[in-house]
Design a protein around this motif. Structure first.
Motif, PDB file in Angstrom:
ATOM      1  N   ALA A 149       0.376  -1.116   0.028  1.00  0.00           N
ATOM      2  CA  ALA A 149      -0.373  -0.262   0.066  1.00  0.00           C
ATOM      3  C   ALA A 149       0.654   1.592   0.176  1.00  0.00           C
ATOM      4  N   LYS A 150       1.903   1.142   0.708  1.00  0.00           N
ATOM      5  CA  LYS A 150       2.572   2.339   0.795  1.00  0.00           C
ATOM      6  C   LYS A 150       3.437   2.475  -0.177  1.00  0.00           C
ATOM      7  N   GLU A 151       4.016   1.494  -1.548  1.00  0.00           N
ATOM      8  CA  GLU A 151       4.847   2.305  -3.057  1.00  0.00           C
ATOM      9  C   GLU A 151       3.723   2.175  -3.293  1.00  0.00           C
ATOM     10  N   ARG A 152       2.298   1.474  -3.443  1.00  0.00           N
ATOM     11  CA  ARG A 152       1.241   2.401  -3.723  1.00  0.00           C
ATOM     12  C   ARG A 152       0.829   3.915  -3.717  1.00  0.00           C
ATOM     13  N   TYR A 153       0.992   4.473  -2.861  1.00  0.00           N
ATOM     14  CA  TYR A 153       1.069   5.534  -2.750  1.00  0.00           C
ATOM     15  C   TYR A 153       2.438   6.233  -3.063  1.00  0.00           C
ATOM     16  N   LEU A 154       2.644   5.496  -2.961  1.00  0.00           N
ATOM     17  CA  LEU A 154       4.547   7.021  -3.686  1.00  0.00           C
ATOM     18  C   LEU A 154       4.551   7.141  -4.953  1.00  0.00           C
ATOM     19  N   ILE A 155       4.131   5.505  -4.975  1.00  0.00           N
ATOM     20  CA  ILE A 155       3.632   5.766  -7.231  1.00  0.00           C
ATOM     21  C   ILE A 155       2.469   6.858  -7.752  1.00  0.00           C
ATOM     22  N   PHE A 156       1.185   6.529  -6.766  1.00  0.00           N
ATOM     23  CA  PHE A 156       0.111   7.691  -7.120  1.00  0.00           C
ATOM     24  C   PHE A 156       0.828   8.507  -6.701  1.00  0.00           C
ATOM     25  N   LYS A 157       1.393   9.424  -5.866  1.00  0.00           N
ATOM     26  CA  LYS A 157       1.668  11.027  -5.580  1.00  0.00           C
ATOM     27  C   LYS A 157       2.904  11.466  -6.774  1.00  0.00           C
ATOM     28  N   LYS A 158       3.473  10.419  -7.465  1.00  0.00           N
ATOM     29  CA  LYS A 158       4.477  10.689  -8.234  1.00  0.00           C
ATOM     30  C   LYS A 158       4.024  10.721  -9.472  1.00  0.00           C
ATOM     31  N   SER A 159       2.943  10.381  -9.443  1.00  0.00           N
ATOM     32  CA  SER A 159       2.273   9.708 -11.114  1.00  0.00           C
ATOM     33  C   SER A 159       0.699  10.747 -11.075  1.00  0.00           C
ATOM     34  N   TYR A 160       0.400  11.588 -10.097  1.00  0.00           N
ATOM     35  CA  TYR A 160      -0.086  12.318  -9.772  1.00  0.00           C
ATOM     36  C   TYR A 160      -0.387  13.489  -9.338  1.00  0.00           C
ATOM     37  N   PRO A 161       0.442  13.859  -9.434  1.00  0.00           N
ATOM     38  CA  PRO A 161       1.105  14.922  -8.338  1.00  0.00           C
ATOM     39  C   PRO A 161      -0.131  16.421  -8.383  1.00  0.00           C
ATOM     40  N   LYS A 162      -0.729  16.590  -9.028  1.00  0.00           N
ATOM     41  CA  LYS A 162      -2.140  17.693  -9.199  1.00  0.00           C
ATOM     42  C   LYS A 162      -3.501  17.308  -8.645  1.00  0.00           C
ATOM     43  N   ILE A 163      -3.821  16.187  -8.730  1.00  0.00           N
ATOM     44  CA  ILE A 163      -4.922  15.290  -7.906  1.00  0.00           C
ATOM     45  C   ILE A 163      -5.310  15.278  -6.242  1.00  0.00           C
ATOM     46  N   GLU A 164      -3.862  15.490  -6.080  1.00  0.00           N
ATOM     47  CA  GLU A 164      -3.864  14.204  -4.218  1.00  0.00           C
ATOM     48  C   GLU A 164      -4.482  16.075  -3.216  1.00  0.00           C
ATOM     49  N   SER A 165      -4.506  16.840  -3.684  1.00  0.00           N
ATOM     50  CA  SER A 165      -4.289  18.101  -3.424  1.00  0.00           C
ATOM     51  C   SER A 165      -5.927  18.390  -3.719  1.00  0.00           C
ATOM     52  N   ARG A 166      -6.800  18.629  -4.544  1.00  0.00           N
ATOM     53  CA  ARG A 166      -8.252  18.867  -4.687  1.00  0.00           C
ATOM     54  C   ARG A 166      -9.209  17.739  -4.810  1.00  0.00           C
ATOM     55  N   ILE A 167      -8.780  16.413  -3.947  1.00  0.00           N
ATOM     56  CA  ILE A 167      -9.485  15.726  -3.637  1.00  0.00           C
ATOM     57  C   ILE A 167      -9.948  14.225  -1.987  1.00  0.00           C
ATOM     58  N   PRO A 168     -10.618  14.747  -1.835  1.00  0.00           N
ATOM     59  CA  PRO A 168     -11.180  14.680  -0.319  1.00  0.00           C
ATOM     60  C   PRO A 168      -9.802  13.157  -0.279  1.00  0.00           C
ATOM     61  N   GLN A 169      -9.046  12.606   0.913  1.00  0.00           N
ATOM     62  CA  GLN A 169      -8.225  11.652   0.947  1.00  0.00           C
ATOM     63  C   GLN A 169      -8.751   9.982   1.380  1.00  0.00           C
ATOM     64  N   TYR A 170     -10.305  10.057   1.434  1.00  0.00           N
ATOM     65  CA  TYR A 170     -11.046   8.790   1.787  1.00  0.00           C
ATOM     66  C   TYR A 170     -11.084   8.238   0.270  1.00  0.00           C
ATOM     67  N   LEU A 171     -11.256   9.585  -0.763  1.00  0.00           N
ATOM     68  CA  LEU A 171     -11.065   9.036  -2.489  1.00  0.00           C
ATOM     69  C   LEU A 171      -9.792   8.378  -3.431  1.00  0.00           C
ATOM     70  N   ILE A 172      -9.126   8.789  -2.344  1.00  0.00           N
ATOM     71  CA  ILE A 172      -7.776   8.667  -2.433  1.00  0.00           C
ATOM     72  C   ILE A 172      -7.097   7.107  -2.354  1.00  0.00           C
ATOM     73  N   ALA A 173      -7.666   6.876  -0.702  1.00  0.00           N
ATOM     74  CA  ALA A 173      -7.588   5.194  -0.215  1.00  0.00           C
ATOM     75  C   ALA A 173      -8.693   4.546  -0.660  1.00  0.00           C
ATOM     76  N   SER A 174      -9.800   4.797  -1.418  1.00  0.00           N
ATOM     77  CA  SER A 174     -10.592   3.535  -2.240  1.00  0.00           C
ATOM     78  C   SER A 174     -10.017   3.480  -3.800  1.00  0.00           C
ATOM     79  N   TYR A 175      -9.311   4.949  -3.935  1.00  0.00           N
ATOM     80  CA  TYR A 175      -8.410   4.768  -5.537  1.00  0.00           C
ATOM     81  C   TYR A 175      -7.173   3.851  -5.790  1.00  0.00           C
ATOM     82  N   LEU A 176      -7.129   3.289  -3.762  1.00  0.00           N
ATOM     83  CA  LEU A 176      -5.462   2.504  -3.901  1.00  0.00           C
ATOM     84  C   LEU A 176      -6.090   1.142  -3.697  1.00  0.00           C
TER      85      LEU A 176
END
Length: 200
Positions: A149-176
């Protein structure tokens, strides 16, 4: 000119003449959706491919237990559609919901077929888009099956840096594919590691 964003995007893959750009622009439909409005709902046919010029969307499905699974998070410069539903004109298995007020440029199935005949090079463009979508889908499956899960999150941050600040944390968790509590724990661990590195 709102269509300029789409023309610039397509120009990264194929070169269009001014006449071809004008013809393409004549087939494009501009639409604006409000936050929490659906662009596509499960059971409906995906009648258009949408290019986001502003806003943010999630593509998701809900299983028979009511559990939501996010397949795609998309922002400006992304195409969104249920590819199978759009190409085969079959009822969609997915929902596309706006997480912000969202503006899109849409091309329906018939318009694309007409453009293939009038601007053959656009068929190459769509082939590249389909190839990229397939590659991205395969990568996501591999990431979900082989990484923590940690590795998936790091890849998400690197791949989609402009998305994380715009959506609720629970949606990122669901995506991961994890809970929001576990995501919070991962972020806390990473922050501690970052602080320790600075101290060193």
């Amino acid at each position: 000119m709102k269509g300029k964003q789409l023309l610039n995007y397509i120009g990264n893959f194929v070169e269009l003449t001014p006449e071809e750009e004008s013809l393409l622009s004549s087939k494009v439909v501009y639409k604006k959706y409000l936050k929490n409005q659906y662009i596509l709902q499960e059971g409906n046919i995906s009648k258009a491919a949408s290019f986001i010029i502003s806003g943010c969307t999630k593509t998701f499905f809900i299983d028979n237990k009511g559990q939501e699974y996010i397949v795609v998070l998309a922002i400006e410069g992304w195409w969104i559609a249920d590819i199978e539903s759009f190409l085969r004109q079959k009822p969609s298995k997915y929902n596309v919901l706006c997480l912000e007020d969202t503006e899109v440029l849409q091309l329906n199935n018939n318009s694309i077929e007409e453009l293939y005949k009038d601007i053959p090079k656009l068929e190459r463009f769509w082939r590249i888009m389909m190839e990229n979508a397939y590659i991205a889908s395969q990568k996501r499956v591999l990431i979900n099956l082989t990484l923590t899960a940690k590795e998936r999150y790091l890849i998400f941050k690197k791949s989609y840096p402009k998305i994380e600040s715009r959506i609720p944390q629970y949606l990122i968790a669901s995506y991961l594919g994890i809970t929001k509590e576990f995501l919070s724990k991962i972020k806390s661990q990473l922050n501690k590691q970052h602080k320790n590195i600075k101290l060193d």
